[in-house]
Design an enzyme around this catalytic site. Structure first.
Site, PDB file in Angstrom:
ATOM      1  N   GLU A   1      -6.221  -7.661   0.651  1.00 19.40           N
ATOM      2  CA  GLU A   1      -6.149  -8.388  -0.617  1.00 19.40           C
ATOM      3  C   GLU A   1      -6.963  -9.663  -0.517  1.00 19.40           C
ATOM      4  O   GLU A   1      -7.094 -10.239   0.558  1.00 19.40           O
ATOM      5  CB  GLU A   1      -4.699  -8.804  -0.885  1.00 19.40           C
ATOM      6  CG  GLU A   1      -3.839  -7.743  -1.479  1.00 19.40           C
ATOM      7  CD  GLU A   1      -2.410  -8.240  -1.533  1.00 19.40           C
ATOM      8  OE1 GLU A   1      -1.929  -8.484  -2.633  1.00 19.40           O
ATOM      9  OE2 GLU A   1      -1.800  -8.387  -0.463  1.00 19.40           O
TER      10      GLU A   1
ATOM     11  N   ASP B   1       6.462  -3.754   0.892  1.00 16.25           N
ATOM     12  CA  ASP B   1       5.151  -4.060   1.463  1.00 16.25           C
ATOM     13  C   ASP B   1       4.357  -2.792   1.763  1.00 16.25           C
ATOM     14  O   ASP B   1       3.139  -2.755   1.628  1.00 16.25           O
ATOM     15  CB  ASP B   1       5.313  -4.890   2.744  1.00 16.25           C
ATOM     16  CG  ASP B   1       5.971  -6.229   2.460  1.00 16.25           C
ATOM     17  OD1 ASP B   1       5.770  -6.749   1.341  1.00 16.25           O
ATOM     18  OD2 ASP B   1       6.689  -6.733   3.340  1.00 16.25           O
TER      19      ASP B   1
ATOM     20  N   ASP C   1      -1.300  -5.048   3.964  1.00 15.93           N
ATOM     21  CA  ASP C   1      -0.589  -6.034   3.144  1.00 15.93           C
ATOM     22  C   ASP C   1      -0.129  -7.152   4.066  1.00 15.93           C
ATOM     23  O   ASP C   1       0.732  -6.951   4.917  1.00 15.93           O
ATOM     24  CB  ASP C   1       0.610  -5.374   2.457  1.00 15.93           C
ATOM     25  CG  ASP C   1       1.353  -6.358   1.561  1.00 15.93           C
ATOM     26  OD1 ASP C   1       0.837  -6.683   0.487  1.00 15.93           O
ATOM     27  OD2 ASP C   1       2.445  -6.813   1.965  1.00 15.93           O
TER      28      ASP C   1
END
Ligand SMILES: [Zn+2]
Length: 437
Positions: free
Chosen positions: A298, A380, A206
């Site tokens: 991501e 996170d 992340d």
């Protein structure tokens, strides 16, 4: 496979002069050839206005690298009587660059090339023949005419490959960038066909601002904030520039020597920040590829986030785009699987323990507390765990939606292929609604 190896150089003053001379020579040959081509074209255009056609016209000037070089060689004694100061490769490089530019124009990829300015054109010169390469002591490189130049760092990574016979240098390009001379070797390497590494660890990454990244292992990689550390120095240096007489485009006034000195000082800080940052991301991405066999990240919409003015400086400062780019090629080379989660995958809002999704999770809420199963976790880390879980169940990437259609949640980067999921926008929005529910 062709790879570039870039080394910063620490030339002596005489060598730096010779380098500038070579780059100038490249520019002179380029500009001279361009002038010939333009003169040829306008000559033909003028003749056509007198009604001449076909064979009566002055013939086209050939614009291949070979022909331009031939024309230059025929004229160089007159145009540039000093030509012997530089390697002939410098002039050949200018001719080749122009030939490429003209070919691009003919193919409709570019506009008519323009003359290169002595003051603003990037200084660069390519060597394709002659004596160039690494020196055995691994701290110097050899360049034609310029001689043996000290490098800013050891050349061992490339030297080992060359000594083992697995790499061959094809060309060397000298350039002046960010206040320093560099040489880039174009190197022929055997095609990488890494064996796919499987079974090993999976990590979800992340990316953030407060921390450069939070891993699903719970580790937080600190953001070094390189620009912030230099910001006060940088502001002082920029202020000094502003107080001195810089160049004026309107009046054509040349900058003062004091301005040039101040500008160089400010540029050095910018370069330093950029170098440190690049080093941080390389260290980080290399470590991930070394330690894990599957990496899940991501698909961040960086350009969109940069439009947020309050965040732009910080987001640009953590170079997410660079991290993504480096992970893409490093995983490919190492045979590591890279999974890129869909842009709308709600990694932050979903509980990594029981899968319950929250409708809302404000950015200032740093802890994820699940109302369904009661788990309390760093926000996170929760997101990173969700990403890691994506790789585990790639088998069920497609999820059934109420209307019977299915949506890709993530897609896998098979090594050696660049394909990654870009589902149509409408589907993405639809998916977001589903996840948020
Ligand atoms: Zn839960």
């Amino acid at each position: 496979m062709i790879r570039a190896y870039l080394f910063a150089l620490d030339p002596t003053e005489a060598q730096a002069d010779a380098m500038a001379s070579h780059c100038g020579a490249t520019r002179v040959a380029y500009n001279w050839c361009l002038a010939q081509v333009k003169a040829n074209w306008s000559q033909r255009a003028a003749e056509q206005t007198y009604g001449l056609t076909g064979d009566q016209l002055t013939p086209w000037m050939a614009s291949s690298a070979y022909s331009l070089r031939k024309a230059w060689n025929a004229a160089k004694d007159e145009v540039a009587p000093w030509w012997k100061q530089n390697s002939k490769e410098a002039y050949a490089s200018g001719c080749a660059n122009l030939a490429a530019a003209l070919a691009n124009r003919t193919a409709g990829r570019a506009k008519m090339p323009r003359f290169k300015s002595k003051r603003t054109a990037r200084m660069s010169c390519k060597f394709t023949t002659g004596r160039f390469g690494l020196v055995r002591d691994r701290r110097h490189v050899q360049l034609p005419v310029i001689g043996v130049v000290r490098t800013g760092e050891s050349t061992r990574k490339l030297a080992r490959k060359i000594e083992a016979g697995t790499a061959r240098i094809r060309s060397a390009t000298l350039s002046y960038q960010r206040g320093r001379w560099h040489v880039s070797f174009s190197v022929d390497l055997p095609d990488a066909a890494p064996e796919e590494r499987t079974g090993g660890g999976v990590v979800g990454v992340d990316l953030g601002i407060a921390h450069l990244a939070t891993l699903s292992t719970g580790e937080q990689v600190p953001n070094q904030r390189r620009l912030d550390a230099e910001l006060s120095n940088l502001r002082r240096a920029e202020r000094a520039c502003a107080r001195r007489r810089g160049p004026d485009r309107r009046t054509g006034a040349a900058p003062s020597n004091r301005w040039k000195k101040a500008r160089a000082r400010a540029d050095r800080i910018h370069t330093r920040v950029a170098n440190l940052r690049r080093n941080d991301t390389h260290q980080f991405t290399s470590r991930l590829v070394r330690e894990f066999d599957t990496i899940v990240i991501e698909d961040l919409h960086v350009a969109g986030m940069l439009r947020n003015r309050r965040l732009a400086r910080h987001i640009a400062g953590v170079s997410w785009g660079q991290i993504r780019r480096q992970l893409t090629y490093k995983t490919e080379r190492a045979g590591v699987r890279l999974v890129v989660a869909d842009r709308w995958f709600a990694s932050s809002k979903t509980c990594s323990e029981c899968g319950t999704a929250k409708a809302k999770l404000p950015l200032n809420e740093r802890v994820f507390a699940c109302l369904a199963c009661g788990i309390v976790l760093d926000r996170d880390e929760n997101a990173a765990r969700n990403l890691a879980a994506l790789a585990v169940d790639t088998g069920e990437l497609r999820r059934e939606l109420p209307d019977g259609s299915d949506v890709r949640r993530a897609c896998s980067h098979a090594p050696q292929s660049h394909r990654h999921g870009k589902s149509p926008h409408r589907t993405q929005r639809h998916h977001r609604k589903v996840v948020a529910r």
